[in-house]
Scaffold this motif. Structure first.
Motif, PDB file in Angstrom:
ATOM      1  N   LYS A   3       0.685  -1.133  -0.068  1.00 56.37           N
ATOM      2  CA  LYS A   3       0.105  -0.073   0.015  1.00 56.37           C
ATOM      3  C   LYS A   3       0.886   1.178   0.007  1.00 56.37           C
ATOM      4  CE  LYS A   3      -4.158  -1.663   2.292  1.00 56.37           C
ATOM      5  NZ  LYS A   3      -4.928  -1.843   3.221  1.00 56.37           N
ATOM      6  N   THR A   4       2.020   1.141   0.726  1.00 56.57           N
ATOM      7  CA  THR A   4       2.836   2.451   0.662  1.00 56.57           C
ATOM      8  C   THR A   4       3.346   2.720  -0.595  1.00 56.57           C
ATOM      9  OG1 THR A   4       3.243   2.005   3.061  1.00 56.57           O
ATOM     10  CG2 THR A   4       4.920   3.545   2.058  1.00 56.57           C
ATOM     11  N   PHE A   9       3.887   5.467  -5.592  1.00 58.01           N
ATOM     12  CA  PHE A   9       3.873   5.572  -7.096  1.00 58.01           C
ATOM     13  C   PHE A   9       2.603   6.556  -7.687  1.00 58.01           C
ATOM     14  CE2 PHE A   9       1.693   3.971 -10.768  1.00 58.01           C
ATOM     15  CZ  PHE A   9       2.551   3.923 -11.633  1.00 58.01           C
ATOM     16  N   LEU A  10       1.610   6.481  -7.016  1.00 58.92           N
ATOM     17  CA  LEU A  10       0.428   7.451  -7.436  1.00 58.92           C
ATOM     18  C   LEU A  10       0.774   8.662  -7.325  1.00 58.92           C
ATOM     19  CD1 LEU A  10      -2.726   5.235  -6.192  1.00 58.92           C
ATOM     20  CD2 LEU A  10      -1.756   5.803  -8.408  1.00 58.92           C
ATOM     21  N   CYS A  11       1.589   9.279  -5.809  1.00 55.24           N
ATOM     22  CA  CYS A  11       2.011  10.598  -5.854  1.00 55.24           C
ATOM     23  C   CYS A  11       2.909  10.955  -6.960  1.00 55.24           C
ATOM     24  CB  CYS A  11       2.531  10.584  -4.338  1.00 55.24           C
ATOM     25  SG  CYS A  11       1.426  10.490  -3.084  1.00 55.24           S
TER      26      CYS A  11
END
Length: 171
Positions: A3-4, A9-11
């Motif tokens: 999740k981290t 990655f999304l950020c």
């Protein structure tokens, strides 16, 4: 842990998508239509593309990600945008340009301010944009002169000439 990593990655992806090239400054931007500052509200008019989308309000291409420029759709007409800051960048294609960076939901966009004002995409007080599909104005006297010339040249009959003349004169 997954999740981290996904969050990181999304950020990073969001940061890459939001990148607008060029040197940043907080303003002001001085144009022939006035002076614009960080925090100003821009009133959006109508898009100047034939389909109603905007030509001068868009998300620029991102060479790093290989994405193309995305012009903002007509659904943004009659909204308001807040100036976040200004950018200036130079490309081989367009030379040196100044842009106004504005916030949209989930992304930044740019406005080519002077061009957008001239096209009616951004509304400023005391400026009337050129209407792209404006019907040309004509003078009744000019039209009567043309009509008479057609009659004298034998293109129109007397009845056709009188009929057209009445239409022009509103009789």
């Amino acid at each position: 842990m997954r999740k981290t990593l996904l969050l990181i990655f999304l950020c990073i992806l969001q940061l890459l998508l939001a990148q607008i090239p060029g040197g940043k400054w907080d303003g002001p931007l001085i144009t022939k239509y006035g002076t614009f500052h960080k925090g100003d509200t821009l009133k959006v008019g109508l898009g100047s593309d034939p389909n109603g989308d905007f030509k001068f309000i868009y998300q620029p291409a991102n060479d790093l990600l290989g994405t193309d420029q995305v012009n903002f759709p007509k659904m943004y007409a009659s909204t308001r945008l807040i100036v976040k800051y200004f950018k200036e960048w130079e490309s081989h294609k367009f030379g040196l340009k100044q842009f106004t960076v504005v916030g949209f939901p989930s992304r930044n966009g740019v406005v080519e301010l002077e061009a957008a004002i001239e096209a009616g995409e951004i509304i400023v007080p005391n400026f009337k944009p050129k209407q792209l599909n404006q019907v040309p104005q004509f003078s009744v006297a000019d039209e009567l002169t043309k009509l008479k010339r057609l009659f004298d040249d034998g293109v129109l009959t007397k009845d056709e000439y009188e009929s057209q003349k009445k239409k022009l004169l509103g009789n």
